[in-house]
Design a protein around this motif. Structure first.
Motif, PDB file in Angstrom:
ATOM      1  N   ILE A 227      -3.769   8.939  -8.920  1.00  0.00           N
ATOM      2  CA  ILE A 227      -2.761   9.503  -9.831  1.00  0.00           C
ATOM      3  C   ILE A 227      -1.512   9.770  -7.947  1.00  0.00           C
ATOM      4  O   ILE A 227      -1.144  10.009  -8.392  1.00  0.00           O
ATOM      5  N   GLY A 228      -3.267  10.030  -7.083  1.00  0.00           N
ATOM      6  CA  GLY A 228      -2.116  10.859  -6.035  1.00  0.00           C
ATOM      7  C   GLY A 228      -1.509   9.342  -4.814  1.00  0.00           C
ATOM      8  O   GLY A 228      -1.125   9.831  -3.421  1.00  0.00           O
ATOM      9  N   ASN A 229      -1.574   7.783  -5.267  1.00  0.00           N
ATOM     10  CA  ASN A 229      -0.928   6.905  -4.261  1.00  0.00           C
ATOM     11  C   ASN A 229      -0.275   6.556  -5.544  1.00  0.00           C
ATOM     12  O   ASN A 229      -0.478   5.998  -6.884  1.00  0.00           O
ATOM     13  N   THR A 230       1.136   5.693  -4.577  1.00  0.00           N
ATOM     14  CA  THR A 230       1.743   5.100  -5.090  1.00  0.00           C
ATOM     15  C   THR A 230       0.987   3.466  -5.513  1.00  0.00           C
ATOM     16  O   THR A 230      -0.095   3.597  -4.897  1.00  0.00           O
ATOM     17  N   GLU A 231       2.139   2.468  -6.157  1.00  0.00           N
ATOM     18  CA  GLU A 231       0.925   1.496  -6.972  1.00  0.00           C
ATOM     19  C   GLU A 231       0.681   0.821  -5.089  1.00  0.00           C
ATOM     20  O   GLU A 231       0.120  -0.221  -5.386  1.00  0.00           O
ATOM     21  N   ASP A 232       2.150   0.411  -4.493  1.00  0.00           N
ATOM     22  CA  ASP A 232       1.240  -0.205  -3.138  1.00  0.00           C
ATOM     23  C   ASP A 232       0.481   0.622  -2.423  1.00  0.00           C
ATOM     24  O   ASP A 232      -0.020  -0.313  -1.686  1.00  0.00           O
ATOM     25  N   ARG A 273       1.036   9.001 -12.375  1.00  0.00           N
ATOM     26  CA  ARG A 273       1.065   8.142 -10.715  1.00  0.00           C
ATOM     27  C   ARG A 273       2.253   8.896 -10.673  1.00  0.00           C
ATOM     28  O   ARG A 273       2.358   9.063  -9.318  1.00  0.00           O
ATOM     29  N   ASP A 274       3.338   8.255 -11.243  1.00  0.00           N
ATOM     30  CA  ASP A 274       4.696   7.840 -10.622  1.00  0.00           C
ATOM     31  C   ASP A 274       5.411   9.034 -11.053  1.00  0.00           C
ATOM     32  O   ASP A 274       6.438   9.642  -9.800  1.00  0.00           O
ATOM     33  N   GLU A 275       4.969  10.516 -12.323  1.00  0.00           N
ATOM     34  CA  GLU A 275       5.660  11.697 -11.387  1.00  0.00           C
ATOM     35  C   GLU A 275       5.227  12.619 -10.380  1.00  0.00           C
ATOM     36  O   GLU A 275       5.824  12.519 -10.048  1.00  0.00           O
ATOM     37  N   VAL A 276       4.149  11.988  -9.932  1.00  0.00           N
ATOM     38  CA  VAL A 276       3.775  12.521  -8.956  1.00  0.00           C
ATOM     39  C   VAL A 276       4.351  12.525  -7.543  1.00  0.00           C
ATOM     40  O   VAL A 276       4.527  13.256  -6.690  1.00  0.00           O
ATOM     41  N   GLU A 277       4.603  10.801  -7.935  1.00  0.00           N
ATOM     42  CA  GLU A 277       4.872  10.578  -6.301  1.00  0.00           C
ATOM     43  C   GLU A 277       6.636  11.070  -6.621  1.00  0.00           C
ATOM     44  O   GLU A 277       7.008  11.494  -5.382  1.00  0.00           O
TER      45      GLU A 277
END
Length: 285
Positions: A227-232, A273-277
């Motif tokens: 959740i706390g990291n981007t996909e990359d 995850r994307d919303e968190v980013e």
């Protein structure tokens, strides 16, 4: 019968004391207890508006020895640090779950209290505790004074703590499939998790060193890291692992996490995850 006799004696004795008190010429003393309602500050009103009223979450930032470990050297946060820290939590944690999980998601499943502590919570082993989740009702966040709002890594570490502790609350509400997770790296868990680095833990199929402590922490660390990291950023962690079996094991754990969120809460964890980013960028910029 004895209870009745005892009751009669108490009544008689109470009556004598009462009459004696009435006969006394000494005036009754005022109570030394302060029962007045304290005046709310601007910060208190902000907390009511943003936490208590919409989510029924109380925030304790003033010192209360009943909610902390008095055997540790702990202290309350600087008042100037409270609202910035809570704004980070609100935007990245509360708003993200509300957007992806639905407006009532956190209202229905949330701690009823957040306790903020200013400094470090050091352990005798040389490690430090970043947060605690107690009985699904209270989350304690340490190191509030050290959060830098425009520093991405500082914000990520602080939010990782509440994301991790909130995963525990979700698990207490709806248990995850422990058998499915336990069979992936069954012999890797250890009470001495802090004896090795995260890099070593990665090579053994764990996303962090702390994930090795037990299966519940493994789940929480996996979920909060996704959740706390981007996909990359997440893929970079996996790309840095040399053992393909370890990578496969972490991906197998990821699949358990994804299934849990989808089947239990109808949440696509990658959307979360994307919303968190998106919200992390909004906060740090």
């Amino acid at each position: 019968m004895k209870k009745l006799n005892l009751y009669k004696k108490v009544v008689v004795l109470s009556s004598v004391l009462f009459l004696g008190a009435c006969a006394s010429e000494d005036p009754l003393k005022e109570s030394i207890l302060d029962v007045s309602i304290p005046t709310k500050t601007t910060l208190d009103n902000w907390i009511d508006t943003n936490y208590l009223n919409p989510y029924n979450i109380n925030v304790q930032y003033k010192w209360n020895q009943n909610v902390v470990d008095n055997n540790r050297f702990l202290f309350p946060p600087l008042q100037s640090k409270v609202q910035p820290a809570l704004e980070i939590v609100q935007k990245i944690w509360l708003d993200s779950y509300s957007t992806v999980g639905g407006a009532d998601f956190v209202k229905k499943i949330s701690p009823r209290e957040i306790v903020l502590v200013g400094g470090l919570n050091l352990n005798t082993t040389g490690t430090r505790t970043l947060g605690l989740a107690e009985a699904g009702l209270r989350i304690t966040l340490f190191e509030t004074d050290y959060v830098v709002k425009n520093n991405r890594e500082s914000v990520k570490m602080f939010v990782h703590t509440i994301q991790h502790e909130y995963i525990h609350i979700l698990n207490q509400t709806k248990p995850f499939d422990e058998k499915a997770l336990a069979k992936i790296t069954p012999t890797g868990y250890t009470a001495n998790w802090d004896a090795t680095s995260t890099a070593v833990a990665n090579e053994e199929g764990f996303i962090t060193d702390y994930a090795r402590s037990n299966i519940n922490e493994d789940f929480a660390e996996m979920a909060s890291t996704i959740i706390g990291n981007t996909e990359d950023e997440y893929n970079a962690i996996l790309d840095g692992i040399t053992d393909p079996v370890a990578v496969a094991n972490i991906k197998a754990k990821e699949a358990v996490i994804v299934k849990y969120f989808k089947d239990t809460f109808s949440i696509n964890i990658y959307d979360l995850r994307d919303e968190v980013e998106k919200n992390t960028i909004a906060v740090t910029n």
